[in-house]
Design a protein around this motif. Structure first.
Motif, PDB file in Angstrom:
ATOM      1  N   ALA A 233     -62.658  79.169 -13.368  1.00 33.11           N
ATOM      2  CA  ALA A 233     -61.890  78.306 -12.464  1.00 33.11           C
ATOM      3  C   ALA A 233     -61.201  77.186 -13.224  1.00 33.11           C
ATOM      4  O   ALA A 233     -61.750  76.645 -14.189  1.00 33.11           O
ATOM      5  N   VAL A 234     -60.004  76.880 -12.769  1.00 36.75           N
ATOM      6  CA  VAL A 234     -59.270  75.710 -13.250  1.00 36.75           C
ATOM      7  C   VAL A 234     -58.922  74.873 -12.027  1.00 36.75           C
ATOM      8  O   VAL A 234     -58.364  75.396 -11.053  1.00 36.75           O
ATOM      9  N   SER A 413     -58.427  81.717 -19.105  1.00 36.60           N
ATOM     10  CA  SER A 413     -58.856  80.855 -20.206  1.00 36.60           C
ATOM     11  C   SER A 413     -57.730  80.633 -21.197  1.00 36.60           C
ATOM     12  O   SER A 413     -57.472  79.502 -21.627  1.00 36.60           O
ATOM     13  N   SER A 414     -57.033  81.708 -21.565  1.00 38.25           N
ATOM     14  CA  SER A 414     -55.940  81.589 -22.535  1.00 38.25           C
ATOM     15  C   SER A 414     -54.796  80.758 -21.967  1.00 38.25           C
ATOM     16  O   SER A 414     -54.226  79.907 -22.650  1.00 38.25           O
ATOM     17  N   ASN A 420     -53.581  72.867 -22.038  1.00 41.89           N
ATOM     18  CA  ASN A 420     -54.609  71.822 -22.187  1.00 41.89           C
ATOM     19  C   ASN A 420     -55.375  71.533 -20.901  1.00 41.89           C
ATOM     20  O   ASN A 420     -55.600  70.381 -20.536  1.00 41.89           O
ATOM     21  N   LEU A 421     -55.769  72.577 -20.210  1.00 36.85           N
ATOM     22  CA  LEU A 421     -56.573  72.417 -19.011  1.00 36.85           C
ATOM     23  C   LEU A 421     -57.982  72.951 -19.247  1.00 36.85           C
ATOM     24  O   LEU A 421     -58.178  73.928 -19.981  1.00 36.85           O
ATOM     25  N   LYS A 422     -58.939  72.334 -18.601  1.00 38.68           N
ATOM     26  CA  LYS A 422     -60.337  72.710 -18.746  1.00 38.68           C
ATOM     27  C   LYS A 422     -60.664  73.897 -17.839  1.00 38.68           C
ATOM     28  O   LYS A 422     -60.234  73.943 -16.683  1.00 38.68           O
ATOM     29  N   VAL A 423     -61.443  74.844 -18.359  1.00 41.65           N
ATOM     30  CA  VAL A 423     -61.884  76.006 -17.587  1.00 41.65           C
ATOM     31  C   VAL A 423     -63.388  75.892 -17.353  1.00 41.65           C
ATOM     32  O   VAL A 423     -64.150  75.608 -18.283  1.00 41.65           O
ATOM     33  N   SER A 424     -63.811  76.099 -16.130  1.00 38.89           N
ATOM     34  CA  SER A 424     -65.242  76.102 -15.814  1.00 38.89           C
ATOM     35  C   SER A 424     -65.666  77.495 -15.390  1.00 38.89           C
ATOM     36  O   SER A 424     -64.847  78.304 -14.944  1.00 38.89           O
TER      37      SER A 424
END
Length: 636
Positions: A233-234, A413-414, A420-424
């Motif tokens: 998730a983003v 993810s890529s 520059n965003l975080k993936v959880s």
């Protein structure tokens, strides 16, 4: 009719359902990325083919819509049962025919109409205003190469709308039809019911091990492990972005100036009153009340303290406090009282004022003028508001950057890393567990998306009601697996007992109904040991009584039953099996007819128009050579 159709081409209506099938062709895409370079034909109209790309794009969109709605209940088998594939091809055929007819009639979509349709679409707006950037991005997400392609499609939709409206709108409605509908819609009934509740029987039911095992064998498909999904998730959250946004002093001051009405404190007035209550339609009592209030006013005018007279005379609960009402703003009190208070000067005593409560004498004690809160007091509020507004714009821009990256990268993810965003990571997680998840638990729409997404599917970015943008990628789905009897035993016994209680409740209600002739609801309630329910006067649509026991099934049964009679069979409700009795039938009130006449005329015309259009569509289809290639369709 031709002239009517041409005239109708100058107006547009909401998207209509072609042939009764709910497909929004405003969301059509273009291209052939679903089927590669291989093109087959799924149908033809007068020798003009409908290719598999066109069909597949709409069909896949429909499947995606159903998947979002049904969640874990979705399956291709269910879609076959619903006939989605057939509905899709029939709609495409109808659309082709309608466009041909519209062209023959010379229907066109005027440029101002098209502009109004596009700019009025809320999906293309930001803060209620048409947003060209959002328009370009969303039409591209729909699959259109350019906005011009989208607008071309919309022109065609406008032509079809005009044609449909012209045909449906030509229906004529007779006064007798309006009268019939009025009598039907506005007739009322008083309904009684006695319900046999399975919950009242369940304690007396025992399920043997053999019965439980048999139940499990017969319903094994209901006992499976929960679907579990693993997600990436983003989240793009304007509230988080707002923390790093700086607001210029000039912007703060400009916002303060524009918000002065919003941040002002309205004038308040403090008053006391004396109230002598009156009863409606009691002329003698009203005369006595007026004499009493006039005597009170005479005492005040003679110099007695207002508070003392209020304590001695007023019928209001404020009497012990000398009639003191405290401070209030304009519009708080009933109109007559409000108007008097806000036309007085401080210290004034009014003449006698009559309101729906009775007769009043009012004394205005104090006036607090309207003020505007100083900037220092509302500064934080303004900064937060401006920061969040800028953050929402920034969140939208970031979401578009992420969307562009998703088109070039092979995973969330890529794509997220490239901007520059975080993936959880989430899961593996079940639907019940998702309610407690920090992200999924915050929004039901997200939970539907999470459990309908399939690994490998295109990743969509969803804008939530709180302005967050969320992208979810299904990494893995652990589909439900059958449980053993041992694992499911506790639930099996519960379900088997509940089913047996339901069977016995229905049987008991059926037997009581069979012997109900000549008995009233009180008799049946006594025989069954269950409660009797009685409605107010209720219409066919449920208006008149909002009691939760009065379900649409009970109302429907009552309106198929005569006065003083019982329903033919029990009605299944959440409270059990209801035996429905019609205590009274009240014909439609003639006083309502004139008031409802025009709205009823519109409803009848709309209904007749839909039938007229369906018949016209069937006639048009009969005039054309239509062929559907089932062999090709079977591959979808």
């Amino acid at each position: 009719m031709l002239e009517t159709m041409r005239n109708q081409a100058q107006s547009w209506i909401a998207k209509f359902i072609l042939g009764g099938i709910a497909l929004s062709f405003a969301l059509w895409g273009v291209g052939d990325y679903f089927m590669g370079s291989r093109v087959e034909f799924v149908a033809s109209v007068d020798g003009k083919n409908i290719d598999s790309n066109e069909f597949n794009q709409i069909y896949e969109r429909q499947l995606s819509n159903y998947r979002s709605i049904l969640g874990k209940q979705f399956s291709k088998e269910a879609m076959e049962q619903y006939g989605v594939k057939n509905e899709t091809i029939q709609t495409l055929i109808n659309r082709r025919l309608l466009l041909d007819e519209a062209n023959q009639f010379g229907l066109v979509a005027a440029e101002p109409v098209l502009v109004a349709r596009v700019q009025g679409n809320k999906a293309f707006q930001s803060a209620g205003v048409f947003d060209p950037q959002r328009y370009h991005a969303l039409t591209r997400n729909m699959g259109f190469s350019t906005t011009r392609d989208f607008e071309t499609e919309e022109r065609l939709n406008l032509m079809i709308d005009a044609l449909q409206q012209a045909i449906a709108g030509s229906a004529r409605v007779e006064d007798s039809e309006i009268r019939t509908k009025f009598d039907y819609e506005y007739e009322k009934r008083v309904i009684a019911a006695v319900a046999i509740d399975p919950a009242h029987l369940i304690d007396s039911i025992n399920i043997s091990d053999e019965q439980a095992k048999q139940w499990f064998e017969d319903h094994q498909q209901n006992y499976k492990s929960p679907l579990r999904v693993t997600l990436k998730a983003v989240v793009i959250d304007p509230k988080e972005l707002a923390k790093d946004i700086q607001i210029d002093e000039a912007d703060i001051e400009a916002a303060y100036d524009s918000m002065k009405t919003e941040i002002s404190v309205p004038e308040k007035r403090s008053a006391s009153h004396i109230l002598v209550r009156i009863k409606q339609d009691d002329e003698a009592g009203k005369a006595e009340a007026r004499a009493k209030i006039e005597a009170a006013l005479a005492r005040i005018n003679a110099g007695e303290e207002f508070a003392a007279v209020a304590k001695d005379t007023s019928d209001d609960i404020t009497a012990d406090a000398g009639g003191e009402l405290g401070f209030f703003t304009q519009g708080t009190m009933v109109p007559e009282f409000d108007q008097a208070v806000f036309s007085m000067a401080a210290g004034d005593v009014s003449d006698i004022i009559e309101t729906s409560f009775g007769f009043h004498i009012i004394k205005l004690s104090e006036i607090q003028p309207a003020t505007v809160k100083p900037l220092a007091e509302v500064r934080d509020q303004i900064v937060n508001k401006l920061s969040l507004a800028k953050a929402r714009d920034e969140a939208y821009a970031i979401s578009q950057n992420l969307d562009n990256a998703l088109g070039m990268e092979d995973s969330l993810s890529s794509a997220a890393e490239s901007v520059n965003l975080k993936v959880s990571s989430i899961g593996p997680i079940s639907a019940n567990e998702a309610i407690g998840d920090e992200l999924l638990g915050s929004n039901s729409q997200l939970r539907v998306l999470a459990f309908s997404a399939m690994p490998g599917e295109a990743i969509n970015i969803t804008e939530l009601n709180d302005s967050r943008f969320v992208a979810l990628e299904a990494v893995e789905r652990a589909e439900p697996e059958p449980l053993t009897f041992k694992d499911a035993a506790s639930q099996v016994y519960i379900d088997a007992r509940a089913h047996e209680a339901d069977v016995q409740a229905k049987q008991k209600a059926t037997e009581l109904l069979a012997a109900a002739a000549g008995k009233n609801p009180d008799d049946i309630a006594q025989d069954s040991g269950e409660a009797k329910y009685l409605s107010k006067e209720v219409s066919r649509n449920g208006a008149g009584d909002e009691s939760d026991w009065l379900t649409i099934n009970i109302i429907d049964a009552a309106f198929h039953t005569g006065k003083g009679a019982w329903s033919q069979e029990p009605v299944k409700t959440s409270r059990g099996y209801a035996m429905v009795y019609v205590q009274d039938v009240l014909p439609a009130d003639e006083a309502d007819f004139e008031e409802q006449k025009e709205s009823l005329r519109y409803e009848v015309m709309k209904s007749k128009g839909a039938v007229r259009f369906a018949r016209w569509m069937a006639t048009i289809r009969d005039q054309h050579d239509i062929e559907i290639y089932d062999k090709v369709l079977s591959r979808f």
